[in-house]
Design a protein around this motif. Structure first.
Motif, PDB file in Angstrom:
ATOM      1  N   ILE A 176      13.025  -2.472 -14.402  1.00  9.30           N
ATOM      2  CA  ILE A 176      11.627  -2.156 -14.685  1.00  9.30           C
ATOM      3  C   ILE A 176      11.241  -0.891 -13.932  1.00  9.30           C
ATOM      4  CG2 ILE A 176       9.250  -2.996 -14.519  1.00  9.30           C
ATOM      5  CD1 ILE A 176      10.682  -5.874 -14.307  1.00  9.30           C
ATOM      6  N   GLY A 177      10.882   0.142 -14.661  1.00 14.27           N
ATOM      7  CA  GLY A 177      10.429   1.373 -14.021  1.00 14.27           C
ATOM      8  C   GLY A 177       9.021   1.209 -13.483  1.00 14.27           C
ATOM      9  N   ALA A 178       8.811   1.570 -12.225  1.00 14.19           N
ATOM     10  CA  ALA A 178       7.509   1.377 -11.587  1.00 14.19           C
ATOM     11  C   ALA A 178       7.269   2.489 -10.570  1.00 14.19           C
ATOM     12  CB  ALA A 178       7.438   0.007 -10.907  1.00 14.19           C
ATOM     13  N   ARG A 179       6.100   2.507  -9.996  1.00 10.59           N
ATOM     14  CA  ARG A 179       5.796   3.484  -8.947  1.00 10.59           C
ATOM     15  C   ARG A 179       6.629   3.162  -7.703  1.00 10.59           C
ATOM     16  NH1 ARG A 179      -0.223   5.304  -8.094  1.00 10.59           N
ATOM     17  NH2 ARG A 179       0.410   6.283 -10.050  1.00 10.59           N
ATOM     18  N   SER A 180       7.297   4.180  -7.192  1.00 12.49           N
ATOM     19  CA  SER A 180       8.058   4.149  -5.939  1.00 12.49           C
ATOM     20  C   SER A 180       9.451   3.510  -6.043  1.00 12.49           C
ATOM     21  CB  SER A 180       7.280   3.476  -4.800  1.00 12.49           C
ATOM     22  OG  SER A 180       7.307   2.078  -4.919  1.00 12.49           O
ATOM     23  N   ALA A 181       9.758   2.756  -7.111  1.00 11.86           N
ATOM     24  CA  ALA A 181      11.063   2.092  -7.196  1.00 11.86           C
ATOM     25  C   ALA A 181      11.328   1.635  -8.620  1.00 11.86           C
ATOM     26  CB  ALA A 181      11.111   0.896  -6.254  1.00 11.86           C
TER      27      ALA A 181
ATOM     28  N   THR B 183       0.833  -1.211   0.000  1.00 10.34           N
ATOM     29  CA  THR B 183       0.000   0.000   0.000  1.00 10.34           C
ATOM     30  C   THR B 183       0.863   1.254   0.000  1.00 10.34           C
ATOM     31  OG1 THR B 183      -1.807  -1.136   1.141  1.00 10.34           O
ATOM     32  CG2 THR B 183      -1.780   1.270   1.260  1.00 10.34           C
ATOM     33  N   CYS B 184       1.947   1.250   0.770  1.00 12.54           N
ATOM     34  CA  CYS B 184       2.879   2.380   0.771  1.00 12.54           C
ATOM     35  C   CYS B 184       3.468   2.594  -0.622  1.00 12.54           C
ATOM     36  CB  CYS B 184       3.997   2.146   1.774  1.00 12.54           C
ATOM     37  SG  CYS B 184       3.536   2.411   3.497  1.00 12.54           S
ATOM     38  N   ALA B 185       3.883   1.501  -1.259  1.00 13.03           N
ATOM     39  CA  ALA B 185       4.448   1.610  -2.602  1.00 13.03           C
ATOM     40  C   ALA B 185       3.432   2.181  -3.576  1.00 13.03           C
ATOM     41  CB  ALA B 185       4.936   0.246  -3.073  1.00 13.03           C
ATOM     42  N   ASN B 186       2.194   1.733  -3.469  1.00 17.37           N
ATOM     43  CA  ASN B 186       1.134   2.206  -4.353  1.00 17.37           C
ATOM     44  C   ASN B 186       0.850   3.688  -4.157  1.00 17.37           C
ATOM     45  OD1 ASN B 186      -2.138   2.668  -4.271  1.00 17.37           O
ATOM     46  ND2 ASN B 186      -1.455   1.596  -6.112  1.00 17.37           N
ATOM     47  N   GLN B 187       1.034   4.195  -2.950  1.00 13.42           N
ATOM     48  CA  GLN B 187       0.703   5.583  -2.641  1.00 13.42           C
ATOM     49  C   GLN B 187       1.861   6.556  -2.893  1.00 13.42           C
ATOM     50  OE1 GLN B 187      -0.630   5.406   1.429  1.00 13.42           O
ATOM     51  NE2 GLN B 187      -2.631   4.547   0.881  1.00 13.42           N
TER      52      GLN B 187
END
Length: 248
Positions: A211-216, A39-43
Motif C-alpha cells: 500500500i503506497g502511503a505518506r512516508s512509507a 505525527t512524524c509519518a504525517n509530516q
C-alpha cells in the motif's frame, strides 16, 4: 521508531524512487507505535506509490501526482473517464470512441473502475467528508446508462484492486473486500491511524498487499489469524532517530 526524510539525503532517495527503482534494498520496520511517531509519518515530504512494471516487478516511486485520471474501455463502445480533484470533487463521464461526445454520469471523485458479469462498478470517495460509495452502471442505450448506488462504504477509499469476483479497497482505517456477486463487504485489516498517511495505491504480489502511503509503503503479509502489518522504508530511514528525520 519512525522517521521521515529531510535535506539532500531525502532528495536523493526520492529521486531514485521516482525513476521506478525496485524496492529490493528497502527495509521492513514496525509501524508507528505512538502519537509522536504517527505525527512524524504525517509530516513526511514524500507520498509513496506502488505499482507493477512491464514484467510484473514491484516498483515503489515518489510521484508528483497521487490522483491520475482513470480511463476504461466499455462494452458496446466508448470509455469511462474519471477524475479525482480532492476537495473540489471530480467527475465520471462516458466519452465516445471519437471523443466528440461526452456525458457526465457522476459528480464525484473517481477512485477505481472494474467490470463484472457485464456490469461496470465505480468506486468514489471524498476523504474530507469521510464518504465513499460503489456505484453499479448498466447500459440502457448507445449513450444512456443506468447508475445506482450499490454500496455505501461509510468511508473514503484511496485505491482498489479487482480479482475474480472480489474488489479489495484500501481506506483511511484499513482494508475492505467487497464480493461483487452479493455486494457484501468484509473487513480484512484495521488500522484507524492510516488516515494520517493517506493510502492511495494498492498492489497484491505473491500473497502480500503493498500500500503506497505518506512516508512509507505499508506491507501486509498473511499470518495465522490476520494480516501482519509492516512498513517498508529506504535503508537510511530504518535507524532510530530522536526527531522526525533519517540518519545516514
Amino acid at each position: 521508531m519512525w522517521t521521515f526524510m529531510t535535506g539532500a539525503l531525502a532528495w536523493s532517495v526520492a529521486f531514485a524512487a521516482a525513476t521506478g527503482a525496485p524496492p529490493n534494498a528497502w527495509t521492513a520496520v514496525a509501524p508507528p507505535a505512538n502519537e509522536r511517531e504517527w505525527t512524524c509519518a504525517n509530516q513526511s515530504q514524500y507520498d509513496w506509490t506502488v505499482r507493477t512494471g512491464t514484467h510484473g516487478e514491484l516498483l515503489f516511486a515518489s510521484d508528483a501526482s497521487r490522483h491520475p485520471d482513470l480511463a476504461m474501455a466499455l462494452p458496446g463502445g466508448g470509455r469511462l473517464v474519471g477524475s479525482n480533484r480532492g476537495e473540489f470533487v471530480g467527475t465520471v463521464e462516458w466519452v465516445s470512441d471519437s471523443g466528440r461526445e461526452r456525458v457526465e454520469l457522476l459528480r464525484a471523485n473517481a477512485i477505481a473502475f472494474t467490470q463484472f458479469r457485464g456490469d461496470v462498478y465505480i468506486a468514489t470517495g471524498q476523504p474530507q467528508l469521510d464518504r465513499g460509495e460503489i456505484y453499479r452502471m448498466q447500459r440502457q442505450g448507445a449513450t444512456r446508462w443506468q447508475i445506482d448506488k450499490a454500496l455505501d462504504l461509510g468511508e473514503a477509499p484511496g485505491a482498489a484492486v479487482a480479482q475474480d469476483s472480489t474488489w479489495t479497497l484500501v481506506t483511511g482505517t484499513g482494508m475492505t473486500q467487497v464480493d461483487l456477486r452479493t455486494l457484501a463487504a468484509t473487513r480484512l485489516h484495521t488500522n484507524r491511524h492510516w488516515g494520517q498517511v493517506y493510502p492511495a495505491s494498492l498492489v497484491r504480489r505473491q500473497g502480500r498487499w503493498y500500500i503506497g502511503a505518506r512516508s512509507a509503503v505499508i506491507r501486509l503479509s498473511p499470518s495465522t489469524k490476520a494480516w501482519r502489518e509492516e512498513w517498508m522504508v529506504p535503508p537510511m530511514c530504518a535507524k532510530p532517530s530522536t526527531g522526525c528525520g533519517c540518519q545516514a
